[in-house]
Write a protein that holds these residues in place. Structure first.
Motif, PDB file in Angstrom:
ATOM      1  N   GLU A 132      17.208  22.296  21.970  1.00  0.00           N
ATOM      2  CA  GLU A 132      16.702  23.496  22.666  1.00  0.00           C
ATOM      3  C   GLU A 132      15.228  23.642  22.344  1.00  0.00           C
ATOM      4  N   VAL A 133      14.429  24.064  23.325  1.00  0.00           N
ATOM      5  CA  VAL A 133      12.982  24.001  23.197  1.00  0.00           C
ATOM      6  C   VAL A 133      12.459  24.857  22.045  1.00  0.00           C
ATOM      7  N   ARG A 134      13.013  26.062  21.883  1.00  0.00           N
ATOM      8  CA  ARG A 134      12.488  26.901  20.811  1.00  0.00           C
ATOM      9  C   ARG A 134      12.835  26.318  19.451  1.00  0.00           C
ATOM     10  N   ALA A 135      14.031  25.814  19.303  1.00  0.00           N
ATOM     11  CA  ALA A 135      14.418  25.219  18.035  1.00  0.00           C
ATOM     12  C   ALA A 135      13.522  24.041  17.697  1.00  0.00           C
ATOM     13  N   GLU A 136      13.150  23.246  18.701  1.00  0.00           N
ATOM     14  CA  GLU A 136      12.265  22.104  18.477  1.00  0.00           C
ATOM     15  C   GLU A 136      10.894  22.568  18.006  1.00  0.00           C
ATOM     16  N   VAL A 137      10.364  23.596  18.649  1.00  0.00           N
ATOM     17  CA  VAL A 137       9.026  24.085  18.297  1.00  0.00           C
ATOM     18  C   VAL A 137       9.027  24.701  16.900  1.00  0.00           C
ATOM     19  N   VAL A 138      10.039  25.503  16.592  1.00  0.00           N
ATOM     20  CA  VAL A 138      10.117  26.115  15.266  1.00  0.00           C
ATOM     21  C   VAL A 138      10.252  25.034  14.194  1.00  0.00           C
ATOM     22  N   ALA A 139      11.079  24.028  14.450  1.00  0.00           N
ATOM     23  CA  ALA A 139      11.253  22.954  13.472  1.00  0.00           C
ATOM     24  C   ALA A 139       9.948  22.211  13.238  1.00  0.00           C
ATOM     25  N   ASP A 140       9.183  21.971  14.309  1.00  0.00           N
ATOM     26  CA  ASP A 140       7.900  21.284  14.155  1.00  0.00           C
ATOM     27  C   ASP A 140       6.952  22.090  13.273  1.00  0.00           C
ATOM     28  N   ALA A 141       6.914  23.423  13.464  1.00  0.00           N
ATOM     29  CA  ALA A 141       6.055  24.266  12.630  1.00  0.00           C
ATOM     30  C   ALA A 141       6.546  24.290  11.184  1.00  0.00           C
ATOM     31  N   PRO A 167      17.546  31.258  21.493  1.00  0.00           N
ATOM     32  CA  PRO A 167      16.898  30.399  22.499  1.00  0.00           C
ATOM     33  C   PRO A 167      15.974  31.167  23.434  1.00  0.00           C
ATOM     34  N   ALA A 168      14.997  30.447  23.993  1.00  0.00           N
ATOM     35  CA  ALA A 168      14.116  31.042  24.995  1.00  0.00           C
ATOM     36  C   ALA A 168      14.905  31.266  26.279  1.00  0.00           C
ATOM     37  N   PRO A 169      14.699  32.392  26.957  1.00  0.00           N
ATOM     38  CA  PRO A 169      15.481  32.674  28.170  1.00  0.00           C
ATOM     39  C   PRO A 169      15.116  31.780  29.342  1.00  0.00           C
ATOM     40  N   GLU A 170      13.935  31.145  29.286  1.00  0.00           N
ATOM     41  CA  GLU A 170      13.521  30.253  30.362  1.00  0.00           C
ATOM     42  C   GLU A 170      12.483  29.279  29.827  1.00  0.00           C
ATOM     43  N   ASP A 171      12.122  28.325  30.632  1.00  0.00           N
ATOM     44  CA  ASP A 171      11.183  27.293  30.217  1.00  0.00           C
ATOM     45  C   ASP A 171       9.797  27.909  30.015  1.00  0.00           C
ATOM     46  N   PRO A 172       9.195  27.783  28.794  1.00  0.00           N
ATOM     47  CA  PRO A 172       7.876  28.370  28.562  1.00  0.00           C
ATOM     48  C   PRO A 172       6.726  27.468  28.986  1.00  0.00           C
ATOM     49  N   ALA A 173       6.990  26.271  29.489  1.00  0.00           N
ATOM     50  CA  ALA A 173       5.933  25.314  29.811  1.00  0.00           C
ATOM     51  C   ALA A 173       4.870  25.871  30.753  1.00  0.00           C
ATOM     52  N   PRO A 174       5.219  26.686  31.766  1.00  0.00           N
ATOM     53  CA  PRO A 174       4.164  27.203  32.659  1.00  0.00           C
ATOM     54  C   PRO A 174       3.092  28.037  31.941  1.00  0.00           C
ATOM     55  N   LEU A 175       3.369  28.505  30.735  1.00  0.00           N
ATOM     56  CA  LEU A 175       2.371  29.292  30.012  1.00  0.00           C
ATOM     57  C   LEU A 175       1.253  28.423  29.440  1.00  0.00           C
ATOM     58  N   GLY A 176       1.447  27.120  29.415  1.00  0.00           N
ATOM     59  CA  GLY A 176       0.490  26.258  28.753  1.00  0.00           C
ATOM     60  C   GLY A 176       0.904  26.025  27.313  1.00  0.00           C
TER      61      GLY A 176
END
Length: 461
Positions: A132-141, A167-176
Motif C-alpha cells: 500500500e502506498v502510504r505504508a511504503e512511504v512511511v517505511a522509507d522514511a 491507508p490513503a483514500p486515493e492515489d496521492p500521485a497527482p499532488l506531485g
C-alpha cells in the motif's frame, strides 16, 4: 552550555542523587529543559524534573527539587538555581555562557547531521508492511530515521505486518512527489490522510509551505548578507524581550505592523508575523540595535527589492496571501497542528513583563540590567529538541513526529527573519551576524529534516 548540555547536566544531578542514596528512583531517559514561565526569577531555563520524580521517589516535589538544586548549583557554568512554585527548578547560567551561540555553533559544526545519535546503535529493525502506498512511504522514511540513530532497517512485504498506517483514500500521485509524501507522512499513522487540492495551496494554512518557505527565506538572507559584505557568526543576537505588549521597530512583533508599512515590506508576507494561532511564536521582542525601522522597503530590507532573491512570484504578495512562492512549491497538507497526544515539543510559556529586561540603544553594548539577565529565545526550544525528536521518531517508527517538529521550527524562526539584515542606514553589526547564524541554524534543521522525509528543501521559492 546549550539546552541539550543542560538537559544532560540535570540528568547527571539525578544520577548523583540516586548514587548517594538521597533519591530512590529510576533515572529518566531525558530531562525537559525549557524557557521559564511567569515567576521564573529571570532564569535562563527551567525544568519540571522534580515534579516528575516526586511520586516515584515517595517524597514531596519541593524536597526533590532541593536535593537536585544543591547538585546543579555546583555545576560549572551554572550561576544560580532557584526553586519556585510546587518544585520548578529555575536555572541561571554564568554571564559568559551564551546558550544561543553555543547551540548555533553545535548545529553549524554538525550540519544536517545535527541530532544524529546512537539510540539504535547496532540494531537491525525489520519492517513488514502491506502493499500500500502510504505504508511504503512511511517505511522509507523510517529507514532513513533509523539510520540517524546508528541502526539499520529492512523492509519486507507480507503478513504479519508490524507497520500498517491507515491507508490513503486515493492515489496521492497527482499532488506531485513532495506534496504527496508530506500528505502521507504529516498525519499520525492512525489518522487518515487527506488527498485534496489543499495540499497545493501556497498559504500560511499549509504546513509544508511554511516549512519550505522558511528555508527558502533563510537561504535568500544568506545570499543577501553576502552581497552586503558580511556573513554569519554566532554570538549575542541583540534581540531581547521588551516590557509590555508593545514592540518597537516592528521586529518579530505580536499582533500587527507599524502603520503605513505593508506586510511584505515589513518582512511579514503572511500578515500575521508568521504566527500559529494568531500570535507570534518568538515572543515579544525588540529591535535593540536600531532606531525605529523606517524605510523597510529599502534595498537592505531583504524583501521586495534587488536583494530579495526570492523569485519573481514574491513580488506579487497580495493582501489575501495569494501568490506566495511559485507553482512548483508542492506544498503539503493543510492539516491542523498536532493534537495534545503528539505535540513535540511542548509550547513554551509566554514571556511576561516581569520576565523581560530591555537593552540599551546598541545590541552590542547592553545595559547592566540586560547583561545580568539575558533571556533565551523560544526558538531555542525546538532547535535544542531536534536530537530528541529524531530519536523518538526513529524508535517509535513515527516520521509524523519529525514532520510536525519541522512546522514548529519554521513557525518559530519566521518572525526573526525581518530582523536579520540591516535596514536603512544601518551597518552590519555583530548582532546582525549572530541573527544570521541563528537563522541559518534553523535552516539547517529544516533542510536536514525535509531530506529525511524524502522532500526537497528549495533554495528559491
Amino acid at each position: 552550555m546549550t539546552p541539550v548540555e543542560l538537559s544532560r547536566t540535570v540528568l547527571h544531578a539525578v544520577r548523583r542523587a540516586v548514587d548517594d542514596g538521597e533519591l530512590s528512583v529510576t533515572v529518566p531517559e531525558r530531562a525537559v529543559v525549557t524557557e521559564p514561565g511567569p515567576g521564573g526569577c529571570g532564569a535562563h531555563f527551567a525544568t519540571t524534573i522534580a515534579l516528575q520524580l516526586a511520586r516515584p521517589a515517595g517524597q514531596p516535589a519541593l524536597r526533590v527539587a532541593e536535593i537536585l538544586r544543591a547538585r546543579l548549583a555546583e555545576t560549572e557554568g551554572v550561576r544560580d538555581v532557584v526553586v519556585t512554585g510546587p518544585g520548578f527548578l529555575n536555572i541561571s547560567l554564568d554571564e559568559q555562557v551564551d546558550p544561543v551561540a553555543g547551540l548555533v555553533r553545535e548545529i553549524r559544526e554538525k550540519g544536517t547531521r545535527y541530532g544524529y545519535g546512537d539510540a539504535l546503535a547496532g540494531q537491525v529493525v525489520a519492517l513488514r508492511v502491506p502493499y500500500e502506498v502510504r505504508a511504503e512511504v512511511v517505511a522509507d522514511a523510517v529507514v532513513r530515521l533509523v539510520g540517524t540513530q546508528g541502526g539499520r532497517a529492512t523492509v519486507e512485504h507480507g503478513e504479519p505486518v508490524n507497520l500498517r498506517p491507515v491507508p490513503a483514500p486515493e492515489d496521492p500521485a497527482p499532488l506531485g512527489p513532495d506534496a504527496a509524501r508530506w500528505a502521507l507522512l504529516h498525519p499520525a499513522p492512525h489518522d487518515r490522510p487527506r488527498i485534496t487540492a489543499d495540499h497545493l495551496i501556497q498559504r500560511e494554512s499549509n504546513p509544508l509551505f511554511r516549512v519550505r518557505y522558511a528555508h527558502a527565506r533563510i537561504r535568500a538572507l544568506s545570499r543577501n548578507a553576502a552581497r552586503l559584505g558580511f556573513s554569519a557568526e554566532p554570538g549575542p543576537i541583540g534581540l531581547v524581550p521588551q516590557p509590555g505588549a508593545g514592540i518597537s521597530g516592528t521586529c518579530a512583533r505580536s499582533g500587527g505592523r507599524r502603520p503605513g508599512v505593508s506586510a511584505e515590506a515589513a518582512g511579514d508576507p503572511f500578515g500575521t508575523s508568521a504566527s500559529a494561532g494568531g500570535h507570534s511564536l518568538l515572543g515579544p521582542l525588540a529591535h535593540a540595535d536600531a532606531a525605529p525601522l523606517a524605510g523597510l522597503g529599502s534595498a537592505h530590507a531583504g524583501l521586495g527589492s534587488a536583494h530579495a532573491d526570492l523569485g519573481p512570484a514574491n513580488a506579487d504578495l497580495g493582501p489575501a496571501n495569494a501568490g506566495l512562492g511559485s507553482a512548483d512549491a508542492d506544498p503539503g497538507s493543510a492539516d491542523a497542528g498536532p493534537g495534545p497526544a503528539h505535540a513535540d515539543p511542548a509550547p513554551s510559556a509566554p514571556l511576561t513583563p516581569a520576565d523581560t529586561v530591555p537593552l540599551g540603544p546598541h545590541a552590542d553594548t547592553p545595559t547592566p540590567a540586560a547583561a545580568e539577565t539575558p533571556t533565551p529565545l523560544p526558538l531555542l526550544t525546538p532547535l535544542a529538541a531536534h536530537p530528541r525528536i529524531l530519536a523518538v521518531a526513529a524508535t517509535r517508527r513515527a516520521p509524523d513526529r519529525l514532520a510536525r517538529h519541522l512546522v514548529t521550527v519554521a513557525d518559530a524562526v519566521l518572525p526573526l527573519l525581518p530582523c536579520v539584515l540591516p535596514v536603512g542606514e544601518e551597518k552590519p553589526s555583530a548582532a546582525h551576524r549572530a541573527r544570521l547564524a541563528l537563522a541559518e541554524a534553523a535552516g539547517t534543521v529544516l533542510a536536514g529534516g525535509l531530506s529525511l522525509l524524502g522532500i526537497d528543501a528549495p533554495e528559491h521559492l
